[in-house]
Design an enzyme around this catalytic site. Structure first.
Site, PDB file in Angstrom:
ATOM      1  N   LYS A 112       0.866  -1.180   0.000  1.00  0.00           N
ATOM      2  CA  LYS A 112       0.000   0.000   0.000  1.00  0.00           C
ATOM      3  C   LYS A 112       0.898   1.224   0.000  1.00  0.00           C
ATOM      4  O   LYS A 112       1.634   1.469   0.949  1.00  0.00           O
ATOM      5  CB  LYS A 112      -0.884  -0.022   1.248  1.00  0.00           C
ATOM      6  CG  LYS A 112      -1.875   1.115   1.283  1.00  0.00           C
ATOM      7  CD  LYS A 112      -2.865   0.905   2.404  1.00  0.00           C
ATOM      8  CE  LYS A 112      -3.784   2.107   2.526  1.00  0.00           C
ATOM      9  NZ  LYS A 112      -4.656   1.991   3.674  1.00  0.00           N
TER      10      LYS A 112
ATOM     11  N   ASP B  87     -14.096   1.828   9.068  1.00  0.00           N
ATOM     12  CA  ASP B  87     -14.335   1.883   7.626  1.00  0.00           C
ATOM     13  C   ASP B  87     -14.551   0.482   7.082  1.00  0.00           C
ATOM     14  O   ASP B  87     -13.940   0.073   6.102  1.00  0.00           O
ATOM     15  CB  ASP B  87     -13.186   2.598   6.915  1.00  0.00           C
ATOM     16  CG  ASP B  87     -13.581   3.054   5.509  1.00  0.00           C
ATOM     17  OD1 ASP B  87     -14.799   3.076   5.212  1.00  0.00           O
ATOM     18  OD2 ASP B  87     -12.688   3.387   4.718  1.00  0.00           O
TER      19      ASP B  87
END
Ligand SMILES: *[C@@H]1O[C@H](CO)[C@@H](O)[C@H](O)[C@H]1NC(C)=O
Ligand SMILES: *[C@@H]1O[C@H](CO)[C@@H](O)[C@H](O)[C@H]1NC(C)=O
Ligand SMILES: *[C@@H]1O[C@H](CO)[C@@H](O)[C@H](O)[C@H]1NC(C)=O
Ligand SMILES: *[C@@H]1O[C@H](CO)[C@@H](O)[C@H](O)[C@H]1NC(C)=O
Ligand SMILES: *[C@@H]1O[C@H](CO)[C@@H](O)[C@H](O)[C@H]1NC(C)=O
Ligand SMILES: *[C@@H]1O[C@H](CO)[C@@H](O)[C@H](O)[C@H]1NC(C)=O
Ligand SMILES: *[C@@H]1O[C@H](CO)[C@@H](O)[C@H](O)[C@H]1NC(C)=O
Ligand SMILES: *[C@@H]1O[C@H](CO)[C@@H](O)[C@H](O)[C@H]1NC(C)=O
Ligand SMILES: *[C@@H]1O[C@H](CO)[C@@H](O)[C@H](O)[C@H]1NC(C)=O
Ligand SMILES: *[C@@H]1O[C@H](CO)[C@@H](O)[C@H](O)[C@H]1NC(C)=O
Length: 811
Positions: free
Chosen positions: A521, A618
Site C-alpha cells: 500500500k 471503515d
C-alpha cells in the site's frame, strides 16, 4: 467386614446407594464418595464428590448437571480436602451438614447450621443447597449465603444490613486447588457503594461508585445475556442477576483476579466471556496517582486535573504516574473566600467518598456550601443515591469517560478558577536513541511503541515492581523493507501491478525474490492526512493476528515515500464478487454465510479479544479481502483508532469512513463506538445476502436505500425477496432469515439497541436463540452526485468532494 458395614448402614447412616437420583437427603442419611449424588428436580444441578482438574483431592461441590466440562459453582470443604475417596456427607439430626473422612468421627467440614424443626437437606434447581423446613419453604441454611468464586442467578452479591452479613467472592488458589486464593471481590459500602477487587488487602480494581443508576460505566454487554439488578434499601444492598431465556450464565472471579461474566454456548460447547471487569490500564487502581485523570483514549493516558501540576515532573515525564499531582496554588483555609470549585464532567468518581447527609433534599448549593465550610473537604458531587457526597484527602483513581460518568466539583484556589486553563498533559520527552524512531515516521510513534517498556510504576508495597504494560511489551518485530526491493517486486509500481485503491493511496501486487507475493500500500505523497493514518496502521496492525485479519508484514519508509507491506490476498476483495457480477464467479449461500461469520469473528477480535480495543471505522465490502480459500480477511486499519477498555465511545472532529456504511450518530455527530462498526457490519450482511450495494441502491417503487428496503420487506414478512437471485437455489431459508434479522438488528438507529459483536456471533451460531424484533433502522439515502466509493473525510481537513447527506425520518 461386610457384616459390619451393613450393620453400619442399617443402624447408622443410611446410604443412598441404589436409590434413584434424588434431590433431598433426610437426617441420618449419607452420601458416600462412590458416585452417589444429589440431582436437582429439573436436572439443572448436581451435588457430590469431585476432584478439580489435575488434582486427586476430593471435595464436595455443586456443578451444572448438563454441562461438560464439569463446571463447579460451589465447594463445601474448599479449605479442607479429603485425600482419598473415603469421605461422606451427611446431615445430623440437629440440622448440621458435615463431611467426615475415613473412620473418623471428627468432621473435616461442617455447616454449623442448626434447627429444632423437622427439616430436609435439598438441592434446589437454582443450584442452592438448603436446609429447609420439611413443611414450609423457609431456609435454615443455604449455600447461596456462602459464595465461593462464582455467582449464579438468584445469588446475592452485597450486604444484608440488618444482620451485617456480606456475600462476596474469593478466588480459588489455582485450577486444581479451590481453597481461598489471593483475590477477593466485594461490594464496599462505606461511602457510595462500589465493587472492589483486592489482592490481599490491596485494591486492584474499583468499579466506580453506584450513583443511583450505574457503577462507573459498567458494561452494557451484560444486558444482552442477563437481566441484572442492584437493590438498595434499608435492609439490603446487593447486586444480582437472572438468566435471560434458557441461556446459562455465571459470574466468576478467577485465580488471577479477573472478574468475568461468562455465558454457556451449547453449540460451541464452551463458556464465552461476555465481559471482563478490568479492561484497560485506566482500570488499574490509582493508575495516574492522586489528582491524576486517566483517559484510555489519550496518549499518554494520564494527565493532571486542570489547576494541578505533576508532583514529581521528572517521573511524570518518564511515564511514571504514581506520584500524581498537586494543586498549582495550595489551598489556604485561613483565607476567606479564597477558593471555589471547578467542575469536571464525565468522570469515574474518585475513591473514598463520604456520604455527607442522608437528606434527599440537599441542593447543589447546600452541598457546595457544606464543602466550602469544611477545610478538609476537597471535592463534592451530587448523585441520585445520596444527594451530597464529599471527599476528604486526595482524589484517587479517577478516569474520564467519553460518555456517561458523573460530575465532580473540585475545590481550588480562586486564582485557578477564572481562566479555563487547558488540561496539562505530561510532556513527552524523547530520551531514547531515535534510530528506529527516524525510521518510523518520527519519534512520537516510536515512543508509543517502545516507551512503555521502560515505564515502572512504583507501588507502596513493592517499590520496584515492573507493572505489566498492556502495550508494547514485546519488541514490535516489524521488518523494514528496502525501497529498491519493493520497487523491483512491484515492477516499479507499474499499472499492471496495481490491484486496488484504498483510502489513502494505491495498492500494488508484488513478488519478492523468494517468490512470496505481497501487497504494497503506497501512500499518496500529497495526502497530508496519510501520515497519521500510517502511524496508526503500523502501530496497531503489527500487533494483530487473527485468521480473519490481513497480516501486516512490514513497512517501507524512504523520505516522503511511505508504504505498508501486507500479505497478498489472491482473491482480491469481496465487493468484486458481490456487486460486480460480470466477474463470472458467484459465491453460493454456504460460502456467503461463512464469510459473514468470518467477518464477525475478525471484528469481535478487534473489539474485544485483541489486547487493544480497536474500532475499524471503515468496514465495507471492498475492505474485506479473500484469501486463497475464500476466507474473509478484514483489511485497511488505516482509520482504526486505538481503543482500550472502557472507552466505548468517543467523538472525533474528523468523520472518516464511507457513506452508506456509516451509522447516523457517526455521520452526523462524529460519535463513534464499537457500535458504529456493528452498524457497518449490518450493512455488509445485507449486501452479502442481496448482492446489492446499500449506497446507490435503486428500487422502482420507492426511494429507500437497501437498509430501508430490507426493513420494509422484513416488516411485510417478505424478507426472502431480498436474496440475491444468483443464490436462490443454494440458500437455507432459516439461516438466511436469521442473518437478515441479525443484519437489521445491527443497523438499528439507536446505537444502544445494536448488539455487540459477541452477541452477533452468539446469534449467528445458535439456531435456537430467540432474536428480538429489529427496531427502526438508522439510515441515509445517499443520493450523492459523486458515485465514487472511496472513503470520505469531513471536518478539519475538508476533502475535495463535498458530500451532502440527508437523514431520512423512518416511520
Ligand atoms: C439419627 O441418629 C441418631 C443416633 O444415631 C438417633 O438418635 C436419631 O434418632 C436419628 N434420627 C433420625 C431422624 O433418624
Ligand atoms: C497436571 O499434572 C501433571 C502430572 O502431575 C503435571 O505434569 C502437569 O504439569 C500438571 N498440569 C498443570 C497445568 O499443572
Ligand atoms: C481408609 O480406610 C481404608 C480401609 O479401611 C484404608 O485402607 C485406608 O488407609 C484409610 N485411609 C485413610 C486416609 O485413613
Ligand atoms: C463451623 O464452625 C467451626 C468451628 O467454629 C469452624 O472452624 C468452621 O469454619 C465453621 N464452618 C463454617 C462452614 O462456617
Ligand atoms: C459488621 O461486620 C464487620 C466485619 O465483618 C464489623 O467490622 C462491623 O463492626 C460490623 N457492624 C455491625 C453494625 O455489627
Ligand atoms: C428491600 O428489597 C428487597 C428485594 O427487593 C425486598 O424483598 C425487601 O422487602 C426490601 N426491604 C425494604 C425494607 O424495603
Ligand atoms: C483470568 O481471566 C483473565 C481474563 O480472561 C485471563 O487473561 C487469565 O488468564 C485468567 N487467569 C487464569 C488463571 O485463568
Ligand atoms: C493564608 O492566608 C492568610 C490570610 O490571607 C495569610 O496570612 C497566610 O500567610 C496564608 N498562608 C499561606 C500558607 O499562604
Ligand atoms: C438520616 O439522618 C438522620 C439525622 O441526620 C437520622 O436520624 C436518621 O436515622 C438517618 N436515617 C438513615 C436511614 O440513616
Ligand atoms: C470536616 O469534615 C470532617 C469529616 O467529616 C470532620 O471530621 C471534621 O470535623 C469537619 N471539620 C469541620 C471544621 O467541620
Amino acid at each position: 467386614m461386610a457384616v459390619i458395614f451393613s450393620f453400619f448402614l442399617i443402624f447408622g447412616f443410611l446410604s443412598l446407594e441404589s436409590s434413584e437420583a434424588t434431590d433431598t437427603l433426610l437426617p441420618n442419611q449419607t452420601i458416600i464418595d462412590n458416585g452417589e449424588n444429589l440431582v436437582s428436580l429439573g436436572q439443572n444441578f448436581e451435588l457430590g464428590f469431585f476432584s478439580p482438574w489435575n488434582s486427586s483431592n476430593r471435595y464436595v461441590g455443586i456443578w451444572f448437571k448438563n454441562i461438560s466440562p464439569q463446571t463447579v459453582v460451589w465447594v463445601a470443604n474448599r479449605n479442607s480436602p479429603l485425600t482419598d475417596s473415603s469421605g461422606s456427607l451427611s446431615i445430623a439430626a440437629t440440622g448440621n451438614i458435615f463431611i467426615v473422612g475415613n473412620q473418623s468421627t471428627i468432621p473435616i467440614w461442617s455447616s454449623n447450621s442448626s434447627t429444632p424443626n423437622n427439616f430436609v437437606l435439598q438441592l434446589l434447581d437454582t443450584g442452592n443447597l438448603v436446609v429447609k423446613d420439611a413443611e414450609s419453604s423457609s431456609f435454615f441454611w443455604q449455600s447461596f449465603d456462602h459464595p465461593c468464586d462464582t455467582i449464579i442467578p438468584g445469588m446475592k452479591f452485597g450486604w444484608n444490613l440488618l444482620t451485617n452479613q456480606s456475600w462476596f467472592l474469593t478466588s480459588w488458589k489455582s485450577l486444581e486447588d479451590p481453597s481461598i486464593g489471593e483475590y477477593n471481590h466485594k461490594l464496599e459500602i462505606q461511602g457510595l457503594p462500589q465493587f472492589v477487587i483486592r489482592r490481599g488487602s490491596d485494591i486492584v480494581y474499583r468499579s466506580g461508585p453506584w450513583d443511583g443508576n450505574r457503577f462507573g460505566l459498567l458494561q452494557v454487554e451484560e444486558k444482552t445475556v442477563t437481566n441484572s439488578f442492584f437493590i438498595v434499601n434499608s435492609t439490603f444492598v446487593y447486586y444480582s442477576f437472572e438468566d435471560k431465556g434458557d441461556r446459562i450464565s455465571r459470574y466468576v472471579l478467577n485465580q488471577s483476579g479477573s472478574s468475568q461474566l461468562l455465558t454457556w454456548n451449547a453449540w460451541r460447547g464452551e463458556w464465552i466471556a461476555i465481559f471482563t471487569l478490568q479492561r484497560d490500564q485506566c482500570d488499574e487502581y490509582g493508575f495516574c496517582g492522586p489528582y491524576g485523570l486517566c483517559n484510555v483514549n489519550m496518549e499518554p493516558h494520564c494527565r493532571c486535573l486542570s489547576g494541578f501540576d505533576p508532583k514529581i515532573p521528572r517521573d511524570w515525564n518518564t511515564f511514571d504516574w504514581f506520584g500524581g499531582c498537586i494543586p498549582r496554588t495550595p489551598l489556604n483555609c485561613s483565607k476567606d473566600n479564597g477558593y471555589g470549585f471547578k467542575k469536571f464532567s464525565m468522570l469515574k468518581l474518585p475513591d473514598n467518598s463520604r456520604l455527607w447527609s442522608n437528606r434527599t433534599d440537599m441542593t447543589q448549593t447546600d452541598c457546595n456550601q457544606a464543602c466550602l465550610r469544611n477545610c478538609s473537604c476537597v471535592a463534592y458531587a451530587i448523585t441520585d443515591v445520596c444527594r451530597c457526597v464529599m471527599w476528604f484527602g486526595s482524589l484517587l483513581d479517577m478516569r474520564e469517560y467519553n460518555k456517561g460518568g458523573n460530575d465532580l466539583y473540585v475545590k481550588m484556589d480562586a486564582s485557578e478558577l477564572g481562566s479555563e486553563s487547558k488540561a496539562r498533559w505530561g510532556t513527552l520527552i524523547i530520551t531514547v536513541p531515535a534510530v528506529l524512531g527516524v525510521l518510523l515516521l518520527g519519534s512520537i510513534s516510536y515512543y508509543l511503541i517502545t516507551g512503555y517498556k521502560r515505564r515502572k510504576v512504583k507501588r507502596e508495597n513493592d517499590p520496584d515492581q515492573d507493572v505489566q504494560p498492556t502495550m508494547g511489551e514485546e519488541e514490535v518485530d516489524l521488518p523494514s523493507f528496502d525501497l529498491v526491493a519493493i520497487a523491483t517486486a512491484t515492477n516499479d509500481f507499474s499499472v499492471e501491478n496495481k490491484v486496488g485503491e484504498g483510502g489513502f493511496g494505491h495498492v500494488y501486487k508484488g513478488v519478492l525474490p523468494t517468490g512470496k507475493e505481497i501487497a504494497v500500500k503506497r501512500l499518496a505523497k500529497d495526502s497530508g492526512q496519510g501520515l497519521q493514518e500510517l502511524k496508526n496502521e503500523v502501530i496497531f496492525i503489527a500487533k494483530l493476528q487473527h485468521r480473519n485479519l490481513v497480516r501486516l508484514l512490514g513497512c517501507c519508509i524512504h523520505q516522503d515515500e511511505k508504504m505498508l507491506v501486507y500479505e497478498y490476498m489472491p482473491n482480491r476483495s469481496l465487493d468484486l464478487y458481490l456487486f460486480n457480477q460480470t466477474c463470472g464467479v458467484s459465491l453460493d449461500w454456504q460460502k456467503r454465510f461463512d464469510i459473514i461469520v468470518g467477518i464477525a469473528r475478525g471484528l469481535l477480535y478487534l473489539h474485544r479479544d485483541s489486547r487493544l480495543r480497536i474500532i475499524h471505522r471503515d468496514l465495507k465490502a471492498s475492505n474485506i479481502l479473500l484469501d486463497s480459500e475464500m476466507n474473509p480477511r478484514i483489511s485497511d486499519f488505516g482509520l482504526a483508532r486505538m481503543f482500550r477498555g472502557d472507552q466505548s465511545e468517543a467523538s472525533t472532529k474528523r468523520v472518516v469512513g464511507t457513506y452508506g456504511y456509516m451509522p447516523p450518530e457517526y455521520a452526523i455527530d462524529g460519535l463513534f463506538s464499537v457500535k458504529s462498526d456493528v452498524f457497518s457490519f449490518g450493512v455488509l450482511v445485507l449486501e452479502i445476502i442481496s448482492g446489492k450495494r446499500n449506497r446507490g441502491f435503486y428500487h422502482p417503487d420507492h426511494d429507500l436505500n437497501l437498509i430501508g428496503h430490507a426493513s420494509n420487506l422484513w416488516n411485510e414478512d417478505q424478507a426472502l425477496q431480498l436474496v440475491d437471485v444468483l443464490i436462490e437455489k443454494s440458500i437455507v431459508k432459516s439461516e438466511v432469515l436469521r442473518c437478515i434479522q441479525v443484519g437489521l438488528l445491527c443497523v438499528q438507529e439507536r446505537s444502544e439497541d445494536r448488539p455487540s459483536m459477541s452477541s452477533v456471533l452468539l446469534m449467528l451460531d445458535s439456531e435456537q436463540l430467540p432474536l428480538p424484533q429489529p427496531k427502526q433502522p438508522g439510515f441515509y439515502t445517499g443520493r450523492i452526485t459523486n458515485e465514487s466509493n472511496s472513503s470520505s473525510i469531513r471536518g478539519q481537513t475538508q476533502s475535495r468532494n463535498e458530500v451532502t447527506i440527508t437523514m431520512l425520518q423512518g416511520r
